[in-house]
Motif scaffolding. Structure first.
Motif, mmCIF file in Angstrom:
data_model
loop_
_atom_site.group_PDB
_atom_site.id
_atom_site.type_symbol
_atom_site.label_atom_id
_atom_site.label_comp_id
_atom_site.label_asym_id
_atom_site.label_seq_id
_atom_site.Cartn_x
_atom_site.Cartn_y
_atom_site.Cartn_z
ATOM 1 N N GLN A 1 0.828 -1.204 0.000
ATOM 2 C CA GLN A 1 0.000 0.000 0.000
ATOM 3 C C GLN A 1 0.865 1.258 0.000
ATOM 4 N N ALA A 2 1.941 1.237 0.778
ATOM 5 C CA ALA A 2 2.824 2.399 0.845
ATOM 6 C C ALA A 2 3.496 2.660 -0.499
ATOM 7 N N ARG A 3 3.907 1.600 -1.171
ATOM 8 C CA ARG A 3 4.536 1.771 -2.477
ATOM 9 C C ARG A 3 3.526 2.286 -3.499
ATOM 10 N N GLN A 4 2.269 1.839 -3.386
ATOM 11 C CA GLN A 4 1.236 2.361 -4.267
ATOM 12 C C GLN A 4 1.068 3.863 -4.073
ATOM 13 N N ALA A 5 0.984 4.288 -2.810
ATOM 14 C CA ALA A 5 0.809 5.708 -2.513
ATOM 15 C C ALA A 5 2.002 6.530 -2.996
ATOM 16 N N ALA A 6 3.207 6.012 -2.771
ATOM 17 C CA ALA A 6 4.407 6.728 -3.214
ATOM 18 C C ALA A 6 4.453 6.837 -4.734
ATOM 19 N N GLN A 7 4.074 5.768 -5.423
ATOM 20 C CA GLN A 7 4.066 5.793 -6.882
ATOM 21 C C GLN A 7 3.026 6.771 -7.409
ATOM 22 N N ALA A 8 1.941 6.964 -6.648
ATOM 23 C CA ALA A 8 0.900 7.903 -7.063
ATOM 24 C C ALA A 8 1.272 9.353 -6.767
ATOM 25 N N ASP B 1 14.430 2.304 0.267
ATOM 26 C CA ASP B 1 14.088 2.627 -1.121
ATOM 27 C C ASP B 1 13.767 4.100 -1.311
ATOM 28 N N GLY B 2 14.006 4.921 -0.277
ATOM 29 C CA GLY B 2 13.815 6.358 -0.400
ATOM 30 C C GLY B 2 12.391 6.835 -0.179
ATOM 31 N N ILE B 3 11.541 6.003 0.403
ATOM 32 C CA ILE B 3 10.156 6.386 0.677
ATOM 33 C C ILE B 3 10.064 6.884 2.115
ATOM 34 N N ALA C 1 2.535 10.467 -3.361
ATOM 35 C CA ALA C 1 2.590 10.825 -1.942
ATOM 36 C C ALA C 1 4.037 11.072 -1.527
ATOM 37 N N ASP C 2 4.282 12.208 -0.877
ATOM 38 C CA ASP C 2 5.653 12.521 -0.455
ATOM 39 C C ASP C 2 5.905 12.201 1.012
ATOM 40 N N ARG C 3 4.878 11.750 1.713
ATOM 41 C CA ARG C 3 5.018 11.375 3.112
ATOM 42 C C ARG C 3 3.955 10.332 3.436
ATOM 43 N N ILE C 4 4.350 9.289 4.149
ATOM 44 C CA ILE C 4 3.420 8.208 4.456
ATOM 45 C C ILE C 4 3.442 7.946 5.954
ATOM 46 N N MET C 5 2.264 7.943 6.554
ATOM 47 C CA MET C 5 2.108 7.656 7.981
ATOM 48 C C MET C 5 1.291 6.383 8.135
ATOM 49 N N ILE C 6 1.789 5.459 8.934
ATOM 50 C CA ILE C 6 1.111 4.194 9.176
ATOM 51 C C ILE C 6 0.565 4.208 10.593
ATOM 52 N N ASP D 1 10.271 -7.250 -9.430
ATOM 53 C CA ASP D 1 10.337 -5.924 -8.812
ATOM 54 C C ASP D 1 9.168 -5.059 -9.262
ATOM 55 N N GLU D 2 8.828 -5.110 -10.535
ATOM 56 C CA GLU D 2 7.707 -4.321 -11.050
ATOM 57 C C GLU D 2 6.394 -4.743 -10.401
ATOM 58 N N LEU D 3 6.181 -6.050 -10.280
ATOM 59 C CA LEU D 3 4.943 -6.540 -9.679
ATOM 60 C C LEU D 3 4.824 -6.115 -8.227
ATOM 61 N N ALA D 4 5.965 -5.966 -7.555
ATOM 62 C CA ALA D 4 5.970 -5.514 -6.162
ATOM 63 C C ALA D 4 6.028 -3.993 -6.057
ATOM 64 N N LEU D 5 5.901 -3.298 -7.190
ATOM 65 C CA LEU D 5 5.940 -1.824 -7.244
ATOM 66 C C LEU D 5 7.277 -1.265 -6.791
ATOM 67 N N ARG D 6 8.333 -2.053 -6.974
ATOM 68 C CA ARG D 6 9.680 -1.551 -6.720
ATOM 69 C C ARG D 6 10.315 -1.182 -8.055
ATOM 70 N N SER D 7 11.180 -0.195 -8.036
ATOM 71 C CA SER D 7 11.903 0.181 -9.251
ATOM 72 C C SER D 7 13.049 -0.798 -9.463
ATOM 73 N N PRO D 8 13.132 -1.432 -10.631
ATOM 74 C CA PRO D 8 14.273 -2.318 -10.894
ATOM 75 C C PRO D 8 15.574 -1.542 -10.736
ATOM 76 N N PRO D 9 16.627 -2.171 -10.243
ATOM 77 C CA PRO D 9 17.878 -1.451 -9.993
ATOM 78 C C PRO D 9 18.507 -0.926 -11.277
ATOM 79 N N THR D 10 19.200 0.181 -11.135
ATOM 80 C CA THR D 10 19.952 0.753 -12.254
ATOM 81 C C THR D 10 21.435 0.869 -11.903
ATOM 82 N N ASN D 11 21.830 0.269 -10.775
ATOM 83 C CA ASN D 11 23.216 0.326 -10.339
ATOM 84 C C ASN D 11 23.987 -0.884 -10.843
#
Length: 388
Positions: free
Chosen positions: A35-42, A68-70, A44-49, A285-295
Motif C-alpha cells: 500500500q505504501a509503495r502504491q501511494a508513493a508511486q501515485a 528505497d527512499g520512501i 505521496a511525499d510522506r506516508i504515515m502508518i 520488482d515491477e509486480l511488487a511496485l519496486r523500481s528495478p535497480p539501475t546500479n
C-alpha cells in the motif's frame, strides 16, 4: 499539489488474533508495504502508518521502504498524527486490508479536495463499510486538511479512518464509483486472511504491471514477454526478486566455465538463460511496485555475458565488440537511446543468439564481425534519431 498518505495497520487478521491484516504477505512483501509503495508511486511525499502496536514485521517493512527512499513513519497516537500530518496538503486515506488497483490510487492522488472511492451495494461489496443505503466505501479516500484536523480534534478513541469517511460523506465529498467488474475480478478488495490475499495477488499479477521501461533488441521482443509469463508464477510462490537476480549472476558465472573449456555454444546458451533470469527479477520488482535497480547489480549478468564473448572470441574484435555492447547496454538500461525503435537497439541478448547461430555453422569469427557491424548501425540509428 503534493499530498501525504495515512495507512491503517491495526486490525487483526482472520488467521490469528495476534496477526495483523497489514502484515499479510502480498506481492513479495507485507500488505501495508505494498500500500505504501502504491501511494508513493501515485505521488505521496510522506506516508504515515497508524498502528496500535509496533510489531517486528511492521518495523522491517518501514526499514525496507526507507531504504528505497520512501518517507514513512509509524504513528501510535493522535498526538503524533497531529504533529506529523501536513497542514497545507491533502491526505490519501487507505483502509486497513484494502487492495485497490494502481489506476484508482493514481486517479485519487490526482484529485484535490474531499473525495471517496465507493462501490454500489451488492454481494461482492459486502466486506466494505456501508456509507449509506446504496453505497459502500471502497477503501480509498482523499481528505482535505481542514476535514482531517477538524475530525482529529473531536475523535477521542474512535476509529480514525471510518470517522473521516463519515465526516467526508456529511460534507458532501465527491464520489468515484468503482465498476462492479473491478470487485468481481479482485482489482478492488478488502482482505482479512492470507488465503484472500493470495487470491487477490493472483488477480493483480494476472492484470500485469509495467513501469514503462524502454528495452531494445531480443530483451524487448523475447526475454521480456517470457519474463511477464514467468514472473506472476514466481510471485505466487513468494520467490524474492533478489534470489532470482543472484541466480542470474551465479548462472552467468557458471557459463564462463564451459566457454573456457571450449564448449562455447553451451556457455552462450547458459548466458542467454542468465539474461532471462535477470529480466524475470526485474519483472518481480515491477509486480511488487519496486523500481528495478539501475546500479551495478543490474549490470552484473549482462557484464558476465560480455566477458563470455571476450573469452570465446579471443581477439581484439571480440574485446571491441564487448566494449561497444557495454555502452549500448548502459544506454538501454538508462533510457538514453533517444527515439530509436526497439528493433534498432542491439543488446547482449541480441548478440548471443547471433553468435550461437554462427557457431552452429562453424562461422563464429564471422558472427563477431556481423555483430560489430550491427552495433555500429545501431549506434548510428540512436544518434540520427535523437532529438534535443
Amino acid at each position: 499539489m503534493g499530498f501525504a498518505a495515512i495507512l491503517s495497520a491495526s486490525r487483526a487478521c482472520a488467521d490469528s488474533a495476534a496477526g495483523l491484516r497489514a502484515s499479510l504477505h502480498f506481492a513479495g512483501q507485507t500488505l501495508v508495504e505494498y500500500q505504501a509503495r502504491q501511494a508513493a508511486q501515485a505521488g505521496a511525499d510522506r506516508i504515515m502508518i497508524l498502528v496500535s502496536v509496533i510489531t517486528p514485521a511492521l518495523s522491517q517493512a518501514v526499514d525496507r521502504l526507507s531504504a528505497d527512499g520512501i518517507a514513512v513513519a509509524l504513528v501510535r497516537d493522535m498526538v503524533s498524527l497531529v504533529r506529523d500530518a501536513p497542514r497545507d496538503a491533502d491526505i490519501l486515506l487507505v483502509a486497513d486490508g484494502a487492495i485497490v488497483s494502481q489506476a484508482h490510487v493514481e486517479a485519487m492522488g490526482a484529485m484535490e479536495g474531499n473525495a471517496l472511492l465507493v462501490t454500489d451495494d451488492s454481494r461482492a461489496s459486502t466486506p466494505f463499510e456501508r456509507i449509506d443505503a446504496g453505497q459502500r466505501w471502497a477503501g480509498l479516500a482523499r481528505i482535505g486538511p481542514a476535514l482531517l484536523f477538524g475530525t482529529i480534534d473531536m475523535i477521542g478513541d474512535w476509529d480514525l479512518s471510518l470517522t473521516l469517511v463519515r465526516a467526508a460523506v456529511q460534507k458532501g465529498a465527491r464520489r468515484v464509483t468503482v465498476p462492479q467488474d473491478d470487485l468481481m475480478e479482485g482489482r478492488v478488495a478488502l482482505v482479512d486472511s492470507q488465503q484472500q490475499a493470495d487470491l487477490v495477488a493472483q488477480a493483480v499479477t494476472a492484470a500485469g504491471v509495467t513501469n514503462g521501461r524502454s528495452r531494445g533488441g531480443v530483451e524487448h521482443y523475447v526475454l521480456s514477454p517470457l519474463a511477464r509469463m514467468i514472473g506472476p508464477a514466481l510471485m505466487r510462490m513468494q520467490v524474492p526478486a533478489m534470489q532470482v537476480r543472484v541466480a542470474a549472476i551465479a548462472l552467468g558465472a557458471i557459463a564462463l566455465v564451459p566457454i573456457q573449456l571450449l564448449w562455447t555454444l553451451t556457455g552462450f546458451c547458459l548466458l542467454l538463460l542468465s539474461l532471462l533470469l535477470a529480466e524475470v527479477a526485474d519483472r518481480l520488482d515491477e509486480l511488487a511496485l519496486r523500481s528495478p535497480p539501475t546500479n551495478g547489480l543490474a549490470f552484473a549478468a549482462p557484464v558476465l555475458a560480455l566477458l563470455g564473448m571476450v573469452l570465446a572470441g579471443g581477439s581484439t574484435m571480440a574485446a571491441d565488440l564487448a566494449l561497444l555492447l557495454g555502452i549500448m547496454l548502459v544506454a538501454d538500461r538508462w533510457r538514453r537511446t533517444g527515439h530509436a525503435r526497439p528493433w534498432m537497439i542491439v543488446t547482449p541478448g541480441t548478440v548471443l543468439p547471433l553468435l550461437i547461430i554462427a557457431g552452429l555453422f562453424g562461422m563464429l569469427a564471422q558472427g563477431f564481425r556481423v555483430a560489430m557491424l550491427a552495433l555500429i548501425a545501431s549506434a548510428g540509428a540512436i544518434i540520427l534519431r535523437s532529438r534535443d
